[in-house]
Design a protein around this motif. Structure first.
Motif, mmCIF file in Angstrom:
data_model
loop_
_atom_site.group_PDB
_atom_site.id
_atom_site.type_symbol
_atom_site.label_atom_id
_atom_site.label_comp_id
_atom_site.label_asym_id
_atom_site.label_seq_id
_atom_site.Cartn_x
_atom_site.Cartn_y
_atom_site.Cartn_z
ATOM 1 N N ALA A 249 32.367 -18.927 -17.148
ATOM 2 C CA ALA A 249 32.130 -19.759 -15.970
ATOM 3 C C ALA A 249 33.453 -20.306 -15.440
ATOM 4 C CB ALA A 249 31.190 -20.907 -16.331
ATOM 5 N N ASP A 250 34.369 -20.622 -16.345
ATOM 6 C CA ASP A 250 35.663 -21.146 -15.897
ATOM 7 C C ASP A 250 36.596 -20.046 -15.399
ATOM 8 O OD1 ASP A 250 34.801 -23.608 -16.600
ATOM 9 O OD2 ASP A 250 35.738 -23.574 -18.593
ATOM 10 N N ASP A 251 36.722 -18.958 -16.188
ATOM 11 C CA ASP A 251 37.774 -17.979 -15.896
ATOM 12 C C ASP A 251 37.313 -16.811 -15.045
ATOM 13 O OD1 ASP A 251 39.271 -19.500 -17.531
ATOM 14 O OD2 ASP A 251 39.173 -18.157 -19.252
ATOM 15 N N GLN A 252 36.049 -16.408 -15.199
ATOM 16 C CA GLN A 252 35.578 -15.205 -14.512
ATOM 17 C C GLN A 252 34.243 -15.491 -13.831
ATOM 18 O OE1 GLN A 252 35.869 -12.697 -18.192
ATOM 19 N NE2 GLN A 252 37.047 -11.355 -16.857
ATOM 20 N N PRO A 253 34.251 -16.397 -12.834
ATOM 21 C CA PRO A 253 32.977 -16.823 -12.234
ATOM 22 C C PRO A 253 32.170 -15.674 -11.639
ATOM 23 C CG PRO A 253 34.869 -17.611 -10.965
ATOM 24 C CD PRO A 253 35.398 -17.094 -12.251
ATOM 25 N N ILE A 254 32.844 -14.621 -11.200
ATOM 26 C CA ILE A 254 32.086 -13.527 -10.595
ATOM 27 C C ILE A 254 31.310 -12.757 -11.658
ATOM 28 C CG2 ILE A 254 32.266 -11.412 -9.208
ATOM 29 C CD1 ILE A 254 32.765 -14.090 -7.754
ATOM 30 N N LYS A 255 31.920 -12.655 -12.849
ATOM 31 C CA LYS A 255 31.187 -12.032 -13.954
ATOM 32 C C LYS A 255 29.921 -12.839 -14.245
ATOM 33 C CE LYS A 255 33.334 -10.217 -17.870
ATOM 34 N NZ LYS A 255 34.083 -10.375 -19.140
ATOM 35 N N LEU A 256 30.068 -14.158 -14.253
ATOM 36 C CA LEU A 256 28.908 -15.001 -14.513
ATOM 37 C C LEU A 256 27.865 -14.833 -13.410
ATOM 38 C CD1 LEU A 256 27.787 -17.141 -16.476
ATOM 39 C CD2 LEU A 256 28.507 -18.846 -14.806
ATOM 40 N N ALA A 257 28.334 -14.747 -12.157
ATOM 41 C CA ALA A 257 27.390 -14.578 -11.046
ATOM 42 C C ALA A 257 26.612 -13.274 -11.220
ATOM 43 C CB ALA A 257 28.144 -14.579 -9.714
ATOM 44 N N ILE A 259 25.987 -11.835 -14.136
ATOM 45 C CA ILE A 259 25.068 -12.066 -15.257
ATOM 46 C C ILE A 259 23.815 -12.805 -14.786
ATOM 47 C CG2 ILE A 259 24.797 -13.485 -17.333
ATOM 48 C CD1 ILE A 259 27.646 -12.692 -18.109
ATOM 49 N N GLU A 260 24.039 -13.815 -13.899
ATOM 50 C CA GLU A 260 22.926 -14.623 -13.421
ATOM 51 C C GLU A 260 22.202 -13.980 -12.237
ATOM 52 O OE1 GLU A 260 21.980 -17.532 -14.697
ATOM 53 O OE2 GLU A 260 23.530 -17.539 -16.239
ATOM 54 N N GLY A 261 22.785 -12.970 -11.630
ATOM 55 C CA GLY A 261 22.217 -12.403 -10.411
ATOM 56 C C GLY A 261 22.264 -13.386 -9.258
ATOM 57 N N LEU A 262 23.326 -14.187 -9.210
ATOM 58 C CA LEU A 262 23.433 -15.259 -8.226
ATOM 59 C C LEU A 262 24.185 -14.760 -6.984
ATOM 60 C CD1 LEU A 262 22.770 -18.282 -7.927
ATOM 61 C CD2 LEU A 262 25.063 -18.766 -8.807
ATOM 62 N N ALA A 263 23.465 -14.613 -5.873
ATOM 63 C CA ALA A 263 24.086 -14.042 -4.680
ATOM 64 C C ALA A 263 25.011 -15.038 -3.993
ATOM 65 C CB ALA A 263 23.014 -13.561 -3.704
ATOM 66 N N GLU A 264 24.559 -16.285 -3.880
ATOM 67 C CA GLU A 264 25.343 -17.267 -3.137
ATOM 68 C C GLU A 264 25.707 -18.451 -4.022
ATOM 69 O OE1 GLU A 264 22.821 -18.134 0.162
ATOM 70 O OE2 GLU A 264 22.956 -16.041 0.826
ATOM 71 N N THR A 265 26.842 -19.053 -3.706
ATOM 72 C CA THR A 265 27.272 -20.235 -4.435
ATOM 73 C C THR A 265 26.270 -21.369 -4.212
ATOM 74 O OG1 THR A 265 29.545 -19.559 -4.109
ATOM 75 C CG2 THR A 265 29.174 -21.860 -4.716
ATOM 76 N N GLU A 266 25.811 -21.978 -5.319
ATOM 77 C CA GLU A 266 24.782 -23.024 -5.199
ATOM 78 C C GLU A 266 25.024 -24.129 -6.218
ATOM 79 O OE1 GLU A 266 20.730 -21.638 -5.698
ATOM 80 O OE2 GLU A 266 21.227 -19.816 -4.561
ATOM 81 N N GLU A 305 27.962 -26.987 -9.502
ATOM 82 C CA GLU A 305 27.960 -25.863 -8.572
ATOM 83 C C GLU A 305 28.348 -24.600 -9.329
ATOM 84 O OE1 GLU A 305 29.848 -25.811 -4.350
ATOM 85 O OE2 GLU A 305 31.340 -24.960 -5.711
ATOM 86 N N ILE A 306 27.593 -23.542 -9.094
ATOM 87 C CA ILE A 306 27.912 -22.255 -9.719
ATOM 88 C C ILE A 306 28.318 -21.277 -8.628
ATOM 89 C CG2 ILE A 306 27.058 -20.380 -11.170
ATOM 90 C CD1 ILE A 306 27.155 -22.982 -12.624
ATOM 91 N N ILE A 307 29.438 -20.603 -8.872
ATOM 92 C CA ILE A 307 29.962 -19.694 -7.853
ATOM 93 C C ILE A 307 29.118 -18.428 -7.803
ATOM 94 C CG2 ILE A 307 31.949 -18.237 -7.307
ATOM 95 C CD1 ILE A 307 33.672 -20.578 -8.279
ATOM 96 N N GLY A 308 28.778 -17.999 -6.589
ATOM 97 C CA GLY A 308 27.963 -16.806 -6.406
ATOM 98 C C GLY A 308 28.820 -15.607 -6.049
ATOM 99 N N LEU A 309 28.150 -14.438 -5.968
ATOM 100 C CA LEU A 309 28.876 -13.206 -5.671
ATOM 101 C C LEU A 309 29.553 -13.253 -4.308
ATOM 102 C CD1 LEU A 309 26.135 -10.813 -7.009
ATOM 103 C CD2 LEU A 309 28.437 -11.014 -7.951
#
Ligand code: HDD
Ligand code: HEM
Ligand code: HEM
Lengths: 467, 330
Positions: A249-257, A259-266, A305-309
């Motif tokens: 979540a800190d270093d590779q937020p896009i990888k996390l997005a 993993i979560e299938g998160l399209a937009e930052t929320e 807030e979690i960064i999305g794709l």
């Protein structure tokens, strides 16, 4: 450029498949190399205290690990060839940054190989106390070696220890590169995974025997020792995995997005299970009814807030579904295995005799070995594919590292054939070892089946004698 | 500092050539040992001789590779791009050889054992051949210089490949003869290995001498180096080889083993001195190809660590193997 067009670069697709195949195969063998010496140590120690069954098991396991180590060593050699053959761009640019880790890995495996030679060939030749001590350097060097090699992979996720000026690497600090921000968690996770893979796989073998009614001390002990190891490793694995996720979540937020299938930052992101990512959104998922759980798991706050794709251009996003499926399979299996350990603990404290005959639990253990392997492989797919399109996160694209050779499809095909053959042959050899042991044969002759006496005895009644 | 790293790397090349070379060469003897019955004694001997040590010897190659890509990342990339095919063949040979060796020992039946055993033997011959072609390609000044044609198919590469197979076979013959003597189980086998090693040694020597002519035309820089800076070592190697033959003739197998190993070490070292100061002959020098000084210092420290940890362990392994405390694993 879409993520899919990555595969258009000529050698990229076969090169990746080849890397994945050879690493995927090597890593399973490596797990046994890492974990088996410790398990053998436990048995050998019991054996020295007069437990003959344990001593016999230690002897057999050491022979099996000798065979596995040999294949692990040669498959590892292929990997070091491939680092240069498939990814010359990576090594040319960053070889001097991460090379020291490889060198120290080399030292570690050197030590491991030497003491393996001494240990496996030392049965009946070295005095018991000296003999068992030969396992200690094996255990230590196995751990050290895997630390250094995982450190390389962690560095690819969190590159540090140098600066780049106009594409030229300067100010290299190899120690900092080894002890990068990702290495500790990745190593711990891999370390536990190795004990789980080896432990559950061995337990699987003895569970099969117990299910067939071979409920003797031999099978009980062979089942119990690996079980003791995984009973410790398995519950720790989700904890370490959780912190690994926070690191991402800190270093590779896009990888996390991904993993979560998160399209937009929320903000206040939920945790969602299942579903398929189609046309930029997740379809058919199940939401865990705790608001903000996803945010909490990643950032320790339900509001985070979690960064999305959408935070990066399309050509910097990994293939979401592969990453997401892999991750969920790993976590699913990890959770199920914790459940199996809990069930076993309950059974152990309730009724010792029933413990070795409970058919349903033993059946679950038959599945547990393969499942642990799947969890480890899908874990690797999560971190590797999740890092795409980068080979070195944020710095070098995989397509820029790959070789321009026109032979890659051919070597891929050759490798598939060779590894399939090795898998079959290895399976046959290991099966035959266990069958002969089950038939009561204690020592296998070498190198060609029958022993010298049998050779003498059978001379004359066969035209060609097994040698 | 780059030269120190290069020197250590080349020392590993020498150790690999001598120790893993003898292991590889055993495969040649295995290959020609005959059918399962006739070859049984030879194969048991080989199994006992290399079983405990071959994995450790194999790691020298990993060492060389790692030192090359860490210490000389640019030349490493060039080598891997231009010599990809022989490297793949070496890789294939290593995989088949290691697994063949491990499998044949525990093969389910004689049929499997034959397949595994011949895989081991055949790939033991193929692998040093292609390692030799790689060395030849670099030494002839074709890698990194934009040379025409297939860079690893020049006369120098062929010479490298053939010499690699011959020397490893010769070396292994001498080692195995001594091993047979020490275990004393089979005097006939020892005798035959001793005699055939003399023939192998003579053949190897003749081929090496004959190679001088094509080398002069095909690899002028190397040829200059071999007759200049490398000359003392080449002469030492020739003397060592001749001495090995004499010792073999006299049946002094223990000393013959030392002489043969020294001869091989000297010729490989001669190649190293011959191509100094180039990493890639006629293309990149040691100094120009080297990594930054921090990394080089790191490598030197790592070598120090290795020397302190690995060397005593190796000595222990050899002492145990030599004193027959270790043997075949049953
Ligand atoms: C037996 C194997 C196994 C099991 C049961 C688990 N994992 Fe795992 N996982 C691995 C084997 C693995 C692995 C193969 O070891 C990976 C790949 C790279 C690495 O460092 O570990 C991995 C990677 C990995 C990553 C990516 C790390 C990164 O990219 O740096 C995360 C976030 C998790 N895991 C999380 C979990 C969670 C929450 C689990 C529990 C339920 C879990 N893992 C169970
Ligand atoms: C320390 C160990 C590892 C290193 C150094 C490493 C290195 C690499 C490299 C250089 C690539 C090519 C570039 C890329 O596509 O990312 C790659 C790809 C890949 N590796 Fe790893 N890897 C490691 C562990 C593993 C393991 C154990 C697996 C087991 C399955 C694995 C699975 C993959 C897959 C599936 C790809 C392809 C990714 C894609 O197609 O997008 N990796 N790895
Ligand atoms: C996370 C990934 C990896 C782990 C945990 C790992 C672990 C191990 C272990 C435990 C061994 C000892 C042999 C055995 O017991 O089977 C081994 C052997 C080896 N590994 Fe890997 N490895 C990994 C990836 C790699 C990679 C990416 C390379 C490529 C550079 C590599 C190169 C080697 C080599 C050359 C050997 C042979 C050393 C010997 O002969 O003992 N490994 N590995």
């Amino acid at each position: 450029m879409s993520p899919n067009s990555l595969i258009l670069a000529d050698a990229l697709l076969p090169a990746r498949n080849q890397m994945a195949l050879s690493l995927g195969a090597h890593i399973v063998l490596a797990c046994f190399g890492m974990a088996m010496p410790a398990m053998i140590f436990v048995l050998h120690r019991r054996g020295l205290r007069g437990d003959d069954v344990a001593l016999e098991l230690a002897k057999r396991w050491s022979k099996v690990s000798g065979v596995l180590f040999a294949i692990g060593a040669v498959s590892g050699t292929i990997l070091s060839f491939e680092m240069g053959l498939l990814w010359p761009g990576l090594m040319e640019q960053y070889g001097e940054v991460i090379g020291l880790a490889f060198a120290l890995e080399g030292v570690s495996f050197f030590v491991e190989a030497i003491f393996l030679g001494i240990y496996v060939y030392g049965w009946g030749r070295l005095p018991g106390r000296a003999h068992i001590l030969m396992l200690v350097p094996m255990i230590i060097s196995g751990i050290a070696g895997s630390f250094f090699i995982v450190s390389v992979n962690a560095w690819m996720n969190a590159p540090t220890g140098f600066t780049e000026v106009d594409g030229v690497v300067v100010d290299v600090d190899p120690i900092r590169a080894i002890f990068n921000d990702a290495v500790l968690l990745q190593f711990l996770h891999m370390f536990l995974a190795a004990y789980m893979v080896a432990g559950f796989c061995i337990a699987t073998i003895y569970a099969v025997g117990l299910l067939k009614g071979r409920n003797d001390r031999h099978h009980r002990l062979g089942f119990l020792v690996p079980l003791a190891f995984v009973a410790i490793a398995t519950p720790l694995q989700p904890v370490v995995g959780h912190f690994a996720g926070q690191r991402i979540a800190d270093d590779q937020p896009i990888k996390l997005a991904a993993i979560e299938g998160l399209a937009e930052t929320e903000e206040r992101v939920p945790t969602v299970l299942g579903g398929v990512f189609i046309d930029g959104e997740l379809v058919g998922e199940i939401e865990v009814p705790i608001e903000g759980l996803g945010s909490f798991l990643a950032q320790n706050s339900f509001d985070a807030e979690i960064i999305g794709l959408d935070a990066v251009p399309e050509d910097e996003r990994p293939p979401v579904n592969i990453v997401r499926f892999s991750f969920q399979i790993m976590v699913g299996i990890g959770t199920a295995l914790v459940g199996l350990i809990a069930w076993s603990a309950w059974g152990w404290f309730r009724n010792r005799d029933e413990f070795f005959t409970n058919t349903w639990r033993l059946r679950a253990f038959v599945l547990a070995g393969p499942a642990a392997i799947v969890a480890m492989e899908t874990g690797w797919i999560t971190t590797e594919v999740g890092r795409q399109p980068w080979i070195v996160h944020g710095l070098m694209r995989t397509e820029d590292a790959v070789t321009d050779g026109n032979w890659v499809w051919w070597t891929l095909i050759a490798m598939i054939i060779v590894y399939a053959g090795l898998g079959l042959a290895g399976g046959a050899v290991l099966r035959s070892m266990t069958r002969r042991w089950a038939a009561g044969e204690h020592d296998l002759a070498s190198p060609y089946g029958p022993s010298m006496d049998e050779l003498e005895a059978s001379r004359g009644d066969r035209s060609e004698v097994p040698a | 500092m780059s030269e120190a790293v290069a020197a250590i790397m080349f020392a590993a090349v020498i150790l690999y050539a001598v120790f893993a070379g003898a292991d590889f060469g055993s495969g040649t003897w295995d290959l020609v040992a005959g059918n399962a019955r006739r070859g049984a004694a030879t194969r048991r001997l080989i199994d006992r001789a290399i079983g405990p040590v071959w994995e450790a010897h194999h790691v020298w190659l990993i060492f060389i590779l790692v030192f090359l890509w860490t210490g000389f990342p640019g030349p490493f990339g060039t080598i891997m791009r231009e010599l990809a095919i022989p490297f793949w063949l070496v890789g294939l040979g290593i995989v088949l050889r290691g697994s063949g060796f491990a499998f044949r020992k525990y093969a389910p039946d004689i049929g499997w054992a034959r397949v595994a055993g011949s895989t081991f033997a055949l790939s033991s011959v193929v692998t040093p051949f292609f390692l030799g072609t790689i060395a030849g390609a670099i030494a002839s000044g074709r890698v990194g210089t934009g040379a025409e044609g297939v860079v690893w198919m020049s006369p120098t590469s062929w010479i490298g490949g053939v010499l690699a197979v011959l020397t490893t076979t010769f070396l292994a013959g001498v080692f195995l003869a001594e091993e047979a003597r020490r275990h004393g189980a089979d005097p006939a086998l020892m005798e035959s290995l001793r005699k055939r090693s003399i023939v192998m040694g003579a053949v190897t020597g003749v081929v090496a001498l004959a190679a001088v002519v094509p080398l002069q035309a095909d690899a002028p820089t190397l040829a200059d180096g071999l007759t200049g800076r490398g000359a003392p070592l080449i002469i030492a190697s020739a003397l060592g080889g001749a001495m090995t033959l004499v010792l073999l003739q006299q049946g002094k197998l223990r000393s013959a083993r030392v002489a043969a190993a020294s001869a091989v070490a000297a010729v490989v070292a001669g190649w190293g001195f011959g191509q100094y100061p180039w990493v890639l002959v006629d293309a990149v020098t040691i100094e120009d190809g080297a990594a930054n000084s921090t990394t080089l210092a790191g490598l030197l420290i790592a070598s120090g660590v290795a020397a302190v940890i690995v060397v005593p362990a190796l000595v222990l392994l050899y002492r145990l193997a030599d004193s027959s405390q270790l043997g075949s694993s049953h």
